[in-house]
Design an enzyme around this catalytic site. Structure first.
Site, PDB file in Angstrom:
ATOM      1  CD  GLU A  10      -8.978   0.159   4.610  1.00 49.33           C
ATOM      2  OE1 GLU A  10      -8.957   1.193   3.941  1.00 49.33           O
ATOM      3  OE2 GLU A  10      -8.977   0.150   5.857  1.00 49.33           O
TER       4      GLU A  10
ATOM      5  NE  ARG B 262      -6.103  -0.234  10.522  1.00 45.93           N
ATOM      6  CZ  ARG B 262      -5.191   0.269   9.697  1.00 45.93           C
ATOM      7  NH1 ARG B 262      -4.366  -0.555   9.061  1.00 45.93           N
ATOM      8  NH2 ARG B 262      -5.092   1.561   9.494  1.00 45.93           N
TER       9      ARG B 262
ATOM     10  CG  ASP C   2      -6.764  -5.030   7.590  1.00 44.13           C
ATOM     11  OD1 ASP C   2      -6.608  -4.990   6.350  1.00 44.13           O
ATOM     12  OD2 ASP C   2      -6.545  -4.049   8.319  1.00 44.13           O
TER      13      ASP C   2
ATOM     14  CG  HIS D 113      -4.062 -10.610  12.317  1.00 41.11           C
ATOM     15  ND1 HIS D 113      -4.602  -9.390  11.983  1.00 41.11           N
ATOM     16  CD2 HIS D 113      -4.500 -11.482  11.383  1.00 41.11           C
ATOM     17  CE1 HIS D 113      -5.320  -9.511  10.879  1.00 41.11           C
ATOM     18  NE2 HIS D 113      -5.279 -10.769  10.512  1.00 41.11           N
TER      19      HIS D 113
ATOM     20  CE1 TYR E 117      -1.767  -4.018   9.217  1.00 39.09           C
ATOM     21  CE2 TYR E 117      -3.476  -5.467  10.074  1.00 39.09           C
ATOM     22  CZ  TYR E 117      -3.080  -4.428   9.257  1.00 39.09           C
ATOM     23  OH  TYR E 117      -4.013  -3.785   8.477  1.00 39.09           O
TER      24      TYR E 117
ATOM     25  CD  GLU F 123      -1.455  -2.192   2.190  1.00 40.29           C
ATOM     26  OE1 GLU F 123      -2.300  -2.825   2.823  1.00 40.29           O
ATOM     27  OE2 GLU F 123      -0.237  -2.451   2.241  1.00 40.29           O
TER      28      GLU F 123
ATOM     29  CG  ASP G 280      -1.812  -3.412   5.913  1.00 40.56           C
ATOM     30  OD1 ASP G 280      -0.607  -3.680   5.712  1.00 40.56           O
ATOM     31  OD2 ASP G 280      -2.216  -2.292   6.248  1.00 40.56           O
TER      32      ASP G 280
END
Length: 847
Positions: free
Chosen positions: A101, A325, A99, A369, A323, A10, A97
């Site tokens: 999103e 989130r 997740d 996670h 990570y 990203e 990532d």
């Protein structure tokens, strides 16, 4: 045999970090976030569908809720570049990532790039050599259930906002909005404000005695808890809605009674009646998950939820932490070993928990996670990193919390001592730490100051039953009950998580949106609703109660979780939410005509009299005061919150509006009147009367925080009006040096160069020499803003400032008000340091 691979992430920062751990033939590119999204404005809607009734919303409900995806402004160039790179590759790795999103970004990349080569989904929760190697060897295919869940969330948010927001524009004021998650979050803040409005304060007294045991120098405090067999009332014993005692069996002391009791104790003996002692064991908190990191970032570092997440994002992308989130506090076996090894090295075996501590995720955890911890199988000590500022502070917080989670329990000795003096019973409590354990590294923050005191040591002398004590002082102590505390960002995140509203990864965005809409404002560290925020919640409660209940929002999150697991059909759920008999579309159609704008703009407050009302208008809140056939309209300054607006404030605002301001005095230099006025942004002082015929505006200055208009003197008004102060000219540039107060506090400025004043500086007395010292210092990026890497001064051709900044997606050039990408081959610190103004201008002119 090696393969030529294209790896897409990203952000440029993440790309630079991951590149260090990949083979040289792997090309790493950044998509800079999403490459497709729903249209954000009418300009983004393609011409082919512009006339369709659903185009504005961007969701074709009749075609099974088909979303209209467009390429956001500036992304076409990135997509073209990615397609060119794809032509040279034999395999595509999507390393966004891990997740929902991130999965969605990867899916959109596939839809746009349409690769003809093998595609591999590469997931990792930390950017280290071993993690990247493992991800390359254990790739998977795209998880379409996660993609559907994220798309369904996006459609729900769009339908909710685009259906209810126009209604709020019509009924209250243009530009306001409602949101699937933001509105219940706002409701929490408003409900707490209503509790504060209803609150009735109570006064109560007790006695505080400072006692000493003969032969010991350590005095200690004891407080009156009983008198004549009745327990003395404390704050928790009063009903907040009435101000009266909850039980008639309690004793409420007033000042007179407390002073009489003080006198009666003067000559009485003080004796220890009972000593109770017990050992208390405290366990460390688990490692951070997203929500607890946001809470502690706010409590300990003063960061907003958004600032915490942005800083954590940078730490993750630079390879410092895992990570950020995640809903799971668990640590991998390798992480537990790394943690315990570092505890042994730094603190010794005694400070290590006897067994590995395991922490499981809470029920309903979505992003399960590993916990947020330092990256790698050997943790970097904060002193061994090159981190500075908030990145260093947040990394240290994460490092400490991770270590503490595997450390030994803290052992404390708690003592409660009862002391009698005549018919009065006093109680003293002590708290001694016998073994600090994890407290040596980390103490969890608390929103409640009283809870924070529990971790502090309070030492008592050795006491036994029958010991005689000597009072050094006995004093009456006045107390007033306090209204329920407003939410801080930390406590709001805690409550959102408890109620299941949103997900930890969305909390920062929820709070940021409430600020952006001016529905809340920061009152010290707390969150207070504005009158506009209260009006929006009032409308939704009165007409769409079911859409902002906490259970409704929680059930929506659960439905999205089921879609992500492949256990629920997304289309069926969208139809139920929007098209069913109880769905959003029909609810708005049924109620819209019943909603009266006048009633929606009016806010009922108990401190208003019968002939007064508060309304919300286009330019903010105002009071209407009715006198016969006359109406007096007075603006309510932004600094007033609904619970803190008193009857006296209302009377003062109305009086100033009715009678006009009376001059405070006259300026001896100009002979003009000095006035204190109130506007939308609060009270201010003004030099001279306003003249509608003149283009020149009178000089004005805002009142300092906490100063009321009635407290303004002529001396203070003239001091405030003395700004901006011209201190002199700069000896090198011959430009004026000026001191003033701005949005971010007091500052000095010369030729467009600003420097904030230090705590010890006074904007009203600062000298030219001191201002020149500040201007000579290296400029720092303001809090939350990009850091200045190189300042090239002014562009001699166009008189604009030229500088290189370290932005979220890597270094970039700023020329005047425009930003320009810095070529990747010039982004290393040593290359930036060698660059000349001519080189930078060449890049700018070619862009």
């Amino acid at each position: 045999m090696s393969e030529s691979a294209l790896v897409i992430v990203e952000s440029p920062t993440k790309a630079r970090t991951i590149k260090r751990f990949l083979p040289p033939e792997y090309v790493v590119e950044a998509s800079i976030g999403h490459v497709r999204d729903l249209p954000q404005s009418a300009a983004e809607i393609p011409a082919r569908v512009k006339k369709e009734p659903w185009a504005r919303v961007g969701i074709n409900v009749e075609e099974n809720f088909a979303p209209l995806y467009v390429t956001p402004k500036g992304k076409a160039k990135i997509i073209r570049h990615l397609k060119e790179q794809l032509k040279q590759a034999s395999v595509l790795y999507l390393a966004t990532d891990e997740d929902r999103e991130g999965e969605s970004i990867s899916w959109h990349l596939l839809e746009v790039l349409k690769p003809k080569i093998p595609v591999r989904r590469m997931v990792f929760h930390e950017i280290t050599r071993s993690a990247i190697t493992h991800a390359l060897e254990n790739y998977r295919s795209l998880d379409l259930s996660l993609v559907r869940a994220q798309e369904t969330r996006r459609i729900l948010d769009r339908l909710y906002g685009y259906t209810l927001s126009p209604l709020i524009w019509k009924k209250i004021a243009y530009g306001l909005s409602a949101g699937r998650v933001q509105s219940p979050g706002l409701r929490m803040i408003v409900e707490r404000e209503r509790e504060r409005i209803r609150f009735v304060a109570s006064e109560y007294w007790d006695l505080a005695a400072l006692l000493v045991k003969p032969g010991h120098d350590l005095p200690f405090e004891a407080r009156l808890t009983e008198f004549q067999g009745k327990r003395v009332a404390s704050g928790k014993d009063f009903d907040p809605a009435t101000g009266t005692l909850k039980s008639p069996d309690l004793l409420q002391l007033d000042r007179t009674r407390a002073e009489e009791l003080q006198t009666s104790l003067e000559d009485l003996p003080w004796t220890v009646r009972e000593v109770k002692s017990r050992e208390v064991t405290s366990r460390p908190a688990p490692p951070f998950i997203t929500s607890t990191l946001q809470q502690e970032g706010n409590r300990k570092l003063g960061l907003s939820a958004r600032e915490t997440m942005r800083t954590a994002q940078r730490l993750y992308e630079e390879g410092y932490i895992t990570y950020m989130r995640t809903d799971s506090p668990s640590l991998s076996a390798e992480a537990v070993e790394a943690t315990r090894r570092q505890i042994r090295e730094l603190y010794g075996e005694d400070y290590l928990a006897r067994e590995d501590r395991q922490h499981s995720a809470s029920r309903g955890a979505q992003e399960a996670h590993e916990a947020i911890r330092p990256a790698g199988d050997t943790f970097r000590h904060p002193d061994e990193t090159s981190l500075t500022g908030r990145e260093r502070s947040l990394y240290e917080l994460i490092w400490k919390r991770t270590l503490a989670s595997q450390m030994a329990n803290a052992r404390k000795r708690s003592q409660t001592v009862q002391i009698v003096a005549g018919e009065a019973l006093f109680t003293a409590t002590g708290n001694a730490i016998e073994f600090p354990g994890f407290l040596r590294v980390y103490v969890e923050g608390a929103d409640n100051p009283e809870a924070a005191l529990e971790n502090k040591e309070v030492l008592l002398p050795p006491l036994e039953e029958g010991n005689h004590l000597t009072p050094q002082a006995v004093k009456p102590d006045q107390h007033r009950t306090k209204p329920p505390a407003r939410y801080t960002e930390a406590s709001l995140v805690q409550q959102l998580e408890k109620q299941g509203i949103g997900r930890p990864s969305t909390y920062a965005a929820i709070i940021a949106t409430l600020y952006e809409r001016s529905y809340i404002r920061r009152q010290d560290k707390a969150l207070a609703p504005t009158f506009t925020g209260m009006a929006v919640v009032q409308l939704l409660e009165n007409h769409f109660e079911g859409l902002i209940t906490y259970s409704f929002t929680r059930n929506m999150e659960n439905a999205l979780d089921e879609i992500a697991l492949g256990e629920r059909d997304s289309l069926a759920y969208l139809k139920e939410f929007y098209l069913s008999e109880e769905g959003l579309q029909k609810a708005v159609e049924r109620r819209e005509s019943e909603i009266k704008p006048e009633a929606s703009r009016s806010i009922a407050l108990p401190q208003l009299r019968e002939h007064q009302t508060v309304k919300v208008g286009r330019y903010g809140p105002y009071i209407i005061h009715y006198e016969g056939d006359q109406e007096v309209h007075a603006s309510i300054p932004e600094e007033y919150t609904p619970a803190d607006l008193t009857e006296a404030d209302i009377a003062e605002l109305i009086a100033v509006q009715k009678n006009g301001p009376a001059p405070i005095g006259t300026d001896p230099e100009t002979g003009k009147s000095v006035l204190c006025l109130t506007g939308r942004y609060g009270p201010y002082v003004q030099l001279g009367e306003s003249d509608p015929e003149s283009t020149e505006k009178p000089k004005r200055a805002s009142l300092p925080k906490g100063v009321r208009p009635s407290e303004i003197t002529l001396e203070l008004a003239l001091k405030l009006l003395s700004l901006p102060r011209t201190l002199g000219t700069h000896p090198e540039s011959a430009q004026e040096v000026v001191a003033n107060i701005g949005r971010f506090g007091p500052f000095v400025v010369c030729d467009g160069e600003f420097r904030s004043l230090k705590k010890e500086d006074d904007v009203y007395t600062i000298t030219l020499d001191r201002a020149l010292e500040l201007l000579a210092e290296e400029k720092k990026g303001r809090r939350g803003g990009p850091k200045v890497l190189r300042d090239f001064g002014k562009d001699p051709g166009k008189n604009r400032k030229i500088a290189i900044y370290d932005g979220r997606y890597g270094p970039y050039i700023k020329a005047g008000t425009k930003n320009f990408s810095l070529p990747e081959e010039l982004q290393k610190p040593e290359q930036i340091e060698k660059m000349t103004l001519e080189q930078v201008l060449e890049i700018v002119n070619k862009a």
